[in-house]
Design a protein around this motif. Structure first.
Motif, PDB file in Angstrom:
ATOM      1  N   TRP A 108      -7.801  -1.098   0.818  1.00 23.85           N
ATOM      2  CA  TRP A 108      -7.158   0.203   0.673  1.00 23.85           C
ATOM      3  C   TRP A 108      -7.229   0.733  -0.761  1.00 23.85           C
ATOM      4  O   TRP A 108      -7.437   1.924  -0.968  1.00 23.85           O
ATOM      5  CB  TRP A 108      -5.705   0.116   1.131  1.00 23.85           C
ATOM      6  CG  TRP A 108      -5.558   0.274   2.601  1.00 23.85           C
ATOM      7  CD1 TRP A 108      -5.468  -0.716   3.540  1.00 23.85           C
ATOM      8  CD2 TRP A 108      -5.519   1.500   3.316  1.00 23.85           C
ATOM      9  NE1 TRP A 108      -5.367  -0.172   4.795  1.00 23.85           N
ATOM     10  CE2 TRP A 108      -5.397   1.183   4.692  1.00 23.85           C
ATOM     11  CE3 TRP A 108      -5.571   2.839   2.942  1.00 23.85           C
ATOM     12  CZ2 TRP A 108      -5.318   2.168   5.684  1.00 23.85           C
ATOM     13  CZ3 TRP A 108      -5.496   3.821   3.937  1.00 23.85           C
ATOM     14  CH2 TRP A 108      -5.376   3.476   5.281  1.00 23.85           C
ATOM     15  N   LEU A 109      -7.046  -0.143  -1.740  1.00 25.93           N
ATOM     16  CA  LEU A 109      -7.099   0.316  -3.123  1.00 25.93           C
ATOM     17  C   LEU A 109      -8.517   0.676  -3.546  1.00 25.93           C
ATOM     18  O   LEU A 109      -8.718   1.538  -4.407  1.00 25.93           O
ATOM     19  CB  LEU A 109      -6.537  -0.762  -4.050  1.00 25.93           C
ATOM     20  CG  LEU A 109      -5.046  -1.070  -3.899  1.00 25.93           C
ATOM     21  CD1 LEU A 109      -4.638  -2.220  -4.796  1.00 25.93           C
ATOM     22  CD2 LEU A 109      -4.209   0.163  -4.199  1.00 25.93           C
TER      23      LEU A 109
ATOM     24  N   LEU B 148      -8.402   5.783  -1.040  1.00 29.01           N
ATOM     25  CA  LEU B 148      -7.894   6.956  -1.757  1.00 29.01           C
ATOM     26  C   LEU B 148      -6.406   6.827  -2.080  1.00 29.01           C
ATOM     27  O   LEU B 148      -5.658   7.810  -2.033  1.00 29.01           O
ATOM     28  CB  LEU B 148      -8.133   8.235  -0.934  1.00 29.01           C
ATOM     29  CG  LEU B 148      -9.556   8.459  -0.418  1.00 29.01           C
ATOM     30  CD1 LEU B 148      -9.615   9.736   0.400  1.00 29.01           C
ATOM     31  CD2 LEU B 148     -10.535   8.503  -1.560  1.00 29.01           C
ATOM     32  N   ILE B 149      -5.954   5.617  -2.388  1.00 26.56           N
ATOM     33  CA  ILE B 149      -4.553   5.391  -2.713  1.00 26.56           C
ATOM     34  C   ILE B 149      -4.285   5.667  -4.193  1.00 26.56           C
ATOM     35  O   ILE B 149      -3.322   6.345  -4.557  1.00 26.56           O
ATOM     36  CB  ILE B 149      -4.142   3.957  -2.356  1.00 26.56           C
ATOM     37  CG1 ILE B 149      -4.303   3.735  -0.859  1.00 26.56           C
ATOM     38  CG2 ILE B 149      -2.712   3.681  -2.784  1.00 26.56           C
ATOM     39  CD1 ILE B 149      -3.463   4.645  -0.003  1.00 26.56           C
TER      40      ILE B 149
ATOM     41  N   ALA C 205      -0.581  -7.005  -9.247  1.00 25.97           N
ATOM     42  CA  ALA C 205      -1.857  -7.405  -9.828  1.00 25.97           C
ATOM     43  C   ALA C 205      -3.016  -6.661  -9.171  1.00 25.97           C
ATOM     44  O   ALA C 205      -3.973  -6.252  -9.848  1.00 25.97           O
ATOM     45  CB  ALA C 205      -2.044  -8.909  -9.684  1.00 25.97           C
ATOM     46  N   SER C 206      -2.949  -6.459  -7.869  1.00 27.82           N
ATOM     47  CA  SER C 206      -4.007  -5.718  -7.183  1.00 27.82           C
ATOM     48  C   SER C 206      -4.080  -4.279  -7.676  1.00 27.82           C
ATOM     49  O   SER C 206      -5.173  -3.748  -7.903  1.00 27.82           O
ATOM     50  CB  SER C 206      -3.760  -5.749  -5.671  1.00 27.82           C
ATOM     51  OG  SER C 206      -3.739  -7.072  -5.185  1.00 27.82           O
ATOM     52  N   ALA C 207      -2.922  -3.649  -7.848  1.00 24.66           N
ATOM     53  CA  ALA C 207      -2.911  -2.274  -8.348  1.00 24.66           C
ATOM     54  C   ALA C 207      -3.477  -2.188  -9.758  1.00 24.66           C
ATOM     55  O   ALA C 207      -4.192  -1.229 -10.097  1.00 24.66           O
ATOM     56  CB  ALA C 207      -1.485  -1.718  -8.312  1.00 24.66           C
TER      57      ALA C 207
ATOM     58  N   ILE D  71       0.835  -1.202   0.000  1.00 27.48           N
ATOM     59  CA  ILE D  71       0.000   0.000   0.000  1.00 27.48           C
ATOM     60  C   ILE D  71       0.874   1.258   0.000  1.00 27.48           C
ATOM     61  O   ILE D  71       0.623   2.216  -0.743  1.00 27.48           O
ATOM     62  CB  ILE D  71      -0.940  -0.021   1.214  1.00 27.48           C
ATOM     63  CG1 ILE D  71      -1.995  -1.117   1.048  1.00 27.48           C
ATOM     64  CG2 ILE D  71      -1.628   1.325   1.402  1.00 27.48           C
ATOM     65  CD1 ILE D  71      -2.738  -1.430   2.316  1.00 27.48           C
ATOM     66  N   VAL D  72       1.915   1.259   0.836  1.00 22.61           N
ATOM     67  CA  VAL D  72       2.809   2.416   0.897  1.00 22.61           C
ATOM     68  C   VAL D  72       3.519   2.610  -0.437  1.00 22.61           C
ATOM     69  O   VAL D  72       3.651   3.740  -0.932  1.00 22.61           O
ATOM     70  CB  VAL D  72       3.816   2.254   2.048  1.00 22.61           C
ATOM     71  CG1 VAL D  72       4.840   3.382   2.036  1.00 22.61           C
ATOM     72  CG2 VAL D  72       3.094   2.223   3.388  1.00 22.61           C
TER      73      VAL D  72
END
Length: 265
Positions: free
Chosen positions: A239-240, A244-245, A181-183, A56-57
Motif C-alpha cells: 500500500w505504501l 497512493l497513501i 518504520a514502514s512509513a 494503512i488507515v
C-alpha cells in the motif's frame, strides 16, 4: 502514468478485500478451531492483516490527508467487532470480546497516531511535503480526549490487565514500530526494491527481538511471531509503495510555494 494510478489503487483494494474475505470467513475460523496444526498461524496472520490495515488507515489519515483522523478510530472499532463476532464462542460473550479486542487495536491505533503526528512535524517531513509542522484543531483535541477516556476504561479489563500485560504491551508497541518504520522507509527516494528489503529486515529484527525476550514462546511461537511481522511488512509495503497513501514528494524549488499555499488554507 497518471491514468494507471487509480487502477492500481482499486486493484490493491480489491485484493485486500478478497484476502480478508478468505481469512475472516466463518468456515475458515471453524476449521482453525478444529485443526490444531493451523491453530497458531491462522489467528496470527489474521491479526497481522488487521494490524497492517489499521496502520494503512492511520498513515493515510495523518500523513496523507491530515483531516480524517476519526477514520482510524472507526476502523479499530470495526476490526474489534469483526474479530469478536468470530471469536465469540471461545470468549465470555460478544460484548466482552469487543472490549478485549478494542483495547488491543485501540491502543495500537492511538500509539501509531501519536507517532505519525510527531513524524509529520519533523523537519524532514516538512521539507519532503512542504508542510507547516504540527497543527491541530479543537475537533481533533476533543477526539483525542474521547479516545483516551474510552481506552482508559477498556484497558482495565482487556489483555493489558492480566499477568501477561507487559508482554502484550511490548507486542502492541512492536506492531506500532513496524508501521512507523514502514512509513519512514517508504517515504525515501531510493529504489522500491531496497525499501521493500529494508521493511522486511525490520520485520525480521522485531520478530527476533520479541522472540528473544519472550523465551516462553519456544521455536513454534517464534515462527508464528515472525510470520506476523512479515505479513504486516508485505501488506504495508504494497500500500505504501503503490497505493497512493503517502503524499507526493515536493521538489526544492516548489517547497516555498507549497508551504505558502498550506498557510493560506
Amino acid at each position: 502514468m497518471n491514468q494507471r494510478r487509480p487502477l492500481i489503487f482499486w486493484l490493491l483494494l480489491a485484493a485486500t478485500i478478497c484476502i480478508d474475505a478468505v481469512a475472516f470467513s466463518p468456515a475458515r475460523w471453524s476449521s482453525t478451531v478444529a485443526n490444531v496444526e493451523v491453530d497458531d498461524f491462522h489467528p496470527a496472520i489474521c491479526d497481522a492483516l488487521i494490524a497492517s490495515q489499521l496502520g494503512i488507515v492511520c498513515i493515510w489519515a495523518v500523513l496523507g490527508t491530515s483531516r480524517l483522523l476519526w477514520s482510524p478510530v472507526l476502523s479499530a472499532l470495526l476490526a474489534a467487532v469483526i474479530v469478536a463476532s468470530l471469536c465469540e464462542a471461545s470468549t465470555d460473550g460478544f460484548l466482552s470480546a469487543c472490549r478485549m479486542f478494542f483495547s488491543l487495536y485501540g491502543l495500537e491505533t492511538a500509539c501509531l497516531l501519536t507517532g505519525l503526528w510527531f513524524m509529520r512535524g519533523l523537519h524532514y517531513w516538512r521539507q519532503r511535503t512542504g508542510g507547516t509542522g504540527w497543527r491541530f484543531s479543537v475537533a481533533q483535541l476533543l477526539l483525542v480526549m474521547t479516545a483516551a477516556a474510552v481506552l482508559a476504561t477498556t484497558l482495565r479489563t482487556g489483555p493489558f490487565a492480566d499477568e501477561g500485560k507487559w508482554s502484550n504491551i511490548a507486542f502492541a508497541l512492536s506492531v506500532v514500530a513496524m508501521s512507523l518504520a514502514s512509513a519512514v522507509f517508504w517515504s525515501f527516494a531510493s529504489h522500491w526494491l531496497l525499501r521493500f528489503a529494508t521493511t522486511l529486515g525490520v520485520a525480521l529484527v522485531l520478530g527476533s527481538l520479541f522472540s528473544y525476550f519472550s523465551p516462553d514462546l519456544g521455536p513454534p511461537g517464534a515462527y508464528v511471531i515472525g510470520s506476523h511481522f512479515l505479513v504486516q511488512a508485505i501488506v504495508l509495503s504494497a500500500w505504501l509503495g503503490w497505493g497512493l497513501i503517502l503524499p507526493e514528494r515536493v521538489s526544492g524549488q516548489n517547497f516555498d510555494d507549497c508551504r505558502q499555499a498550506q498557510l493560506e488554507n
